[in-house]
Design a protein around this motif. Structure first.
Motif, PDB file in Angstrom:
ATOM      1  N   VAL A 156     138.419  62.156 103.319  1.00 28.35           N
ATOM      2  CA  VAL A 156     138.087  64.080 104.388  1.00 28.35           C
ATOM      3  C   VAL A 156     139.276  64.433 105.435  1.00 28.35           C
ATOM      4  CG1 VAL A 156     137.983  63.722 107.384  1.00 28.35           C
ATOM      5  CG2 VAL A 156     136.334  61.772 106.216  1.00 28.35           C
ATOM      6  N   VAL A 157     140.493  63.592 104.862  1.00 27.92           N
ATOM      7  CA  VAL A 157     141.526  64.053 105.622  1.00 27.92           C
ATOM      8  C   VAL A 157     142.033  65.600 104.564  1.00 27.92           C
ATOM      9  CG1 VAL A 157     144.144  64.687 105.779  1.00 27.92           C
ATOM     10  CG2 VAL A 157     142.786  62.870 106.423  1.00 27.92           C
ATOM     11  N   VAL A 158     141.208  64.719 102.621  1.00 30.77           N
ATOM     12  CA  VAL A 158     142.013  66.025 102.318  1.00 30.77           C
ATOM     13  C   VAL A 158     141.076  67.006 102.139  1.00 30.77           C
ATOM     14  CG1 VAL A 158     141.639  66.244  99.185  1.00 30.77           C
ATOM     15  CG2 VAL A 158     142.565  64.384 101.107  1.00 30.77           C
ATOM     16  N   ALA A 159     139.549  66.665 102.250  1.00 26.63           N
ATOM     17  CA  ALA A 159     138.527  67.953 102.698  1.00 26.63           C
ATOM     18  C   ALA A 159     139.355  68.577 103.522  1.00 26.63           C
ATOM     19  CB  ALA A 159     137.040  67.202 102.754  1.00 26.63           C
ATOM     20  N   ALA A 160     139.025  68.090 104.851  1.00 27.60           N
ATOM     21  CA  ALA A 160     139.102  69.615 105.974  1.00 27.60           C
ATOM     22  C   ALA A 160     141.057  70.401 104.845  1.00 27.60           C
ATOM     23  CB  ALA A 160     139.793  68.320 107.271  1.00 27.60           C
ATOM     24  N   ALA A 161     141.431  69.344 105.176  1.00 23.01           N
ATOM     25  CA  ALA A 161     143.079  70.220 104.119  1.00 23.01           C
ATOM     26  C   ALA A 161     142.284  70.955 103.124  1.00 23.01           C
ATOM     27  CB  ALA A 161     143.896  69.169 103.961  1.00 23.01           C
TER      28      ALA A 161
ATOM     29  N   VAL B 297     129.631  61.723 102.375  1.00 23.12           N
ATOM     30  CA  VAL B 297     129.987  62.189 103.673  1.00 23.12           C
ATOM     31  C   VAL B 297     131.321  62.737 103.889  1.00 23.12           C
ATOM     32  CG1 VAL B 297     129.954  59.624 105.369  1.00 23.12           C
ATOM     33  CG2 VAL B 297     128.554  59.856 104.153  1.00 23.12           C
ATOM     34  N   GLY B 298     131.791  61.767 102.818  1.00 24.65           N
ATOM     35  CA  GLY B 298     133.669  62.242 102.969  1.00 24.65           C
ATOM     36  C   GLY B 298     133.968  63.679 103.409  1.00 24.65           C
ATOM     37  N   ALA B 299     133.325  64.542 102.412  1.00 24.04           N
ATOM     38  CA  ALA B 299     133.019  65.770 102.368  1.00 24.04           C
ATOM     39  C   ALA B 299     132.251  66.682 103.968  1.00 24.04           C
ATOM     40  CB  ALA B 299     132.264  66.566 101.205  1.00 24.04           C
ATOM     41  N   ALA B 300     130.944  66.263 104.159  1.00 19.44           N
ATOM     42  CA  ALA B 300     130.563  66.470 105.145  1.00 19.44           C
ATOM     43  C   ALA B 300     130.967  66.601 106.845  1.00 19.44           C
ATOM     44  CB  ALA B 300     129.177  65.595 105.032  1.00 19.44           C
ATOM     45  N   VAL B 301     131.371  65.606 106.413  1.00 23.76           N
ATOM     46  CA  VAL B 301     132.926  64.828 107.832  1.00 23.76           C
ATOM     47  C   VAL B 301     134.264  66.383 107.786  1.00 23.76           C
ATOM     48  CG1 VAL B 301     134.566  62.965 109.166  1.00 23.76           C
ATOM     49  CG2 VAL B 301     131.461  62.594 108.089  1.00 23.76           C
ATOM     50  N   GLY B 302     135.114  65.628 106.422  1.00 19.98           N
ATOM     51  CA  GLY B 302     136.132  66.567 106.540  1.00 19.98           C
ATOM     52  C   GLY B 302     135.554  68.295 106.599  1.00 19.98           C
ATOM     53  N   ALA B 303     134.323  68.645 106.291  1.00 16.09           N
ATOM     54  CA  ALA B 303     134.059  69.824 106.677  1.00 16.09           C
ATOM     55  C   ALA B 303     133.711  70.378 108.363  1.00 16.09           C
ATOM     56  CB  ALA B 303     132.595  70.513 106.515  1.00 16.09           C
ATOM     57  N   ALA B 304     133.452  69.128 108.498  1.00 15.91           N
ATOM     58  CA  ALA B 304     133.462  69.567 110.520  1.00 15.91           C
ATOM     59  C   ALA B 304     134.467  68.889 111.194  1.00 15.91           C
ATOM     60  CB  ALA B 304     131.992  68.662 111.295  1.00 15.91           C
ATOM     61  N   VAL B 305     135.358  68.460 110.126  1.00 13.94           N
ATOM     62  CA  VAL B 305     136.649  68.829 111.647  1.00 13.94           C
ATOM     63  C   VAL B 305     137.603  69.763 111.035  1.00 13.94           C
ATOM     64  CG1 VAL B 305     138.908  67.415 111.147  1.00 13.94           C
ATOM     65  CG2 VAL B 305     137.034  66.159 111.138  1.00 13.94           C
ATOM     66  N   ALA B 306     137.326  70.793 109.495  1.00 12.68           N
ATOM     67  CA  ALA B 306     138.035  71.698 109.283  1.00 12.68           C
ATOM     68  C   ALA B 306     137.462  72.636 110.458  1.00 12.68           C
ATOM     69  CB  ALA B 306     137.586  72.530 107.906  1.00 12.68           C
ATOM     70  N   VAL B 307     136.409  72.898 111.333  1.00 15.62           N
ATOM     71  CA  VAL B 307     135.895  74.150 112.304  1.00 15.62           C
ATOM     72  C   VAL B 307     136.358  74.224 112.950  1.00 15.62           C
ATOM     73  CG1 VAL B 307     134.125  74.385 113.749  1.00 15.62           C
ATOM     74  CG2 VAL B 307     133.453  73.219 111.978  1.00 15.62           C
ATOM     75  N   PRO B 308     137.346  74.003 113.806  1.00 17.33           N
ATOM     76  CA  PRO B 308     138.097  74.115 114.461  1.00 17.33           C
ATOM     77  C   PRO B 308     139.111  74.582 113.983  1.00 17.33           C
ATOM     78  CG  PRO B 308     138.656  72.079 114.916  1.00 17.33           C
ATOM     79  CD  PRO B 308     137.069  72.463 114.275  1.00 17.33           C
TER      80      PRO B 308
END
Length: 416
Positions: free
Chosen positions: A111-116, A53-64
């Motif tokens: 989530v934050v680390v995955a998006a970053a 979940v952390g990686a998937a949500v992080g990926a979604a957050v990273a889209v923009p």
């Protein structure tokens, strides 16, 4: 492309920063699940959510973040994402010291680390393309690849020793410190980086979020490579939990045997990354890309025949050695090929779309193969993944179309 090829002081700082943060990441490998289990007494579902979940949500957050990164100075983005990861990770030991650490905080930090991570990778690819001439990109990517495998070999054992002596929270502190050192190293690269021009469009539109995917799917060579990467990486990673269940459960391997079965073969990645440049010099970039991309797909099916004892351990190590060697050659070649084919003003968006899709497909296939493992058993599910992997070379680019070498104009504003 001779041995000892010098890429300059700025690249040296960038390379050092990459190695420092990579080592920190591997030192803290497994720290989050251990904190969840030992400190927060979380169950299996919660522990699984930390990675999936952390990686998937992080990926979604990273889209923009792709379009946003595209029109910012890349070095500033690299420093900022390093500092964001450092700050996010430091909240864990702080909360632990105060006795207020929760599972929700662990999940939010993941989530934050995955998006970053995704934003950093997108910016680093774009920055590297402006920092070095095209002829030096493969040299640089091969050095990054060899560093990645070197830290894979030494990081987990050191991290395991640190966890045994000081606890898992200590390795999180080390990981945070590595990002701070990485930010300082990137800052030391120096030089002036001009601000990218956005063109006639002043504000980001909703359609800009899909620019990276549109660019990839419109390119007849990048498109099959994109699907190949998503499917191959997803299937390989999806079998890892099943393999752990099979080895540590039914076959009775000790934890140290399981660890060495995957740590020792990483030497193949070091060897493969060193051979990438000579192989491309002799046979050409696209030929090496296709050949090693096909060869890496034949190894994983061997894991379906895993048995107990020394023979089984040697089988895993042999399969992993062959797979990692092929990946060690393929990865820097693929990264270089992708950078060369992507217009300079589209690199960040393209790499963001690539990383988001890879992470999302990995999360989806891991969940799906978990269900298949429950229905068919881990061995059958691992074998099925191996069969599908044998088909992935069909998605490798056979012929290279005209290369995108010049920046393309921004699309006209959509009418509503």
């Amino acid at each position: 492309m001779r041995s000892g090829h010098r890429l300059g002081r700025p690249f040296g700082w960038l390379w050092g920063a990459y190695g420092t943060s990579a080592l920190g990441t591997w030192l803290a490998f497994g720290a989050f699940p251990l904190i969840a289990i030992r400190v927060l007494h979380s169950g299996p579902a919660e522990v699984a959510a930390l990675s999936s979940v952390g990686a998937a949500v992080g990926a979604a957050v990273a889209v923009p973040l792709g379009p946003w990164v595209e029109f910012r100075r890349k070095r500033q983005v690299l420093v900022a994402t390093d500092l964001v990861r450092c700050a996010a990770l430091l909240t864990i030991p702080a909360a632990f010291a105060l006795g207020v650490l929760t599972f929700l905080q662990l999940l939010l930090v993941s989530v934050v680390v995955a998006a970053a991570d995704i934003a950093f990778r997108a910016a680093s690819g774009a920055y590297l393309k402006t920092l070095l001439p095209t002829d030096d990109l493969l040299v640089a990517n091969a050095r990054f690849e060899s560093t990645a495998w070197a830290t894979t070999i030494i990081g987990p054992p050191l991290g395991g020793a640190a966890i045994g002596l000081l606890g898992p929270v200590a390795t999180v502190v080390a990981d945070a410190a590595s990002y701070l050192l990485s930010a300082l190293g990137i800052r030391a690269t120096g030089g002036h980086e001009p601000r990218p021009e956005r063109g006639k469009v002043a504000r980001m539109r909703a359609g800009d979020l899909l620019d990276g995917w549109r660019y990839i799917l419109a390119d007849a060579t990048l498109r099959p490579l994109f699907f190949n990467a998503a499917l191959f990486n997803g299937l390989v990673m999806a079998t890892q939990p099943l393999l752990a269940v099979l080895m540590l459960g039914r076959l009775g391997f000790a934890p140290w045997q399981y660890g060495i079965a995957f740590a020792a073969p990483a030497i193949g990645g070091l060897l493969g990354s060193r051979l990438a440049r000579p192989l491309v010099t002799r046979f050409g970039l696209r030929q090496v890309l296709v050949l090693t991309g096909a060869l890496r797909a034949i190894w994983p099916i061997g894991l379906a025949f895993l048995g107990p004892g020394t023979g089984g351990l040697l089988l895993v190590m042999g399969v992993e050695l062959g797979l990692i060697f092929c990946c060690g050659v393929f990865n820097p070649v693929c990264t270089t090929f992708r950078l060369e084919r992507t217009a300079t003003d589209r690199v960040a968006r393209t790499l963001t779309a690539w990383a988001v899709t890879t992470k999302a497909s990995t999360a989806l296939l891991t969940a799906l193969w978990g269900l298949l493992g429950g229905l068919l058993g881990p061995r059958a599910a691992i074998g099925l993944a191996g069969v599908f992997l044998l088909a992935t070379p069909l998605l490798l680019p056979r012929r290279a179309s005209a290369q995108h070498s010049e920046p393309e104009p921004e699309p006209a504003p959509s009418r509503t």
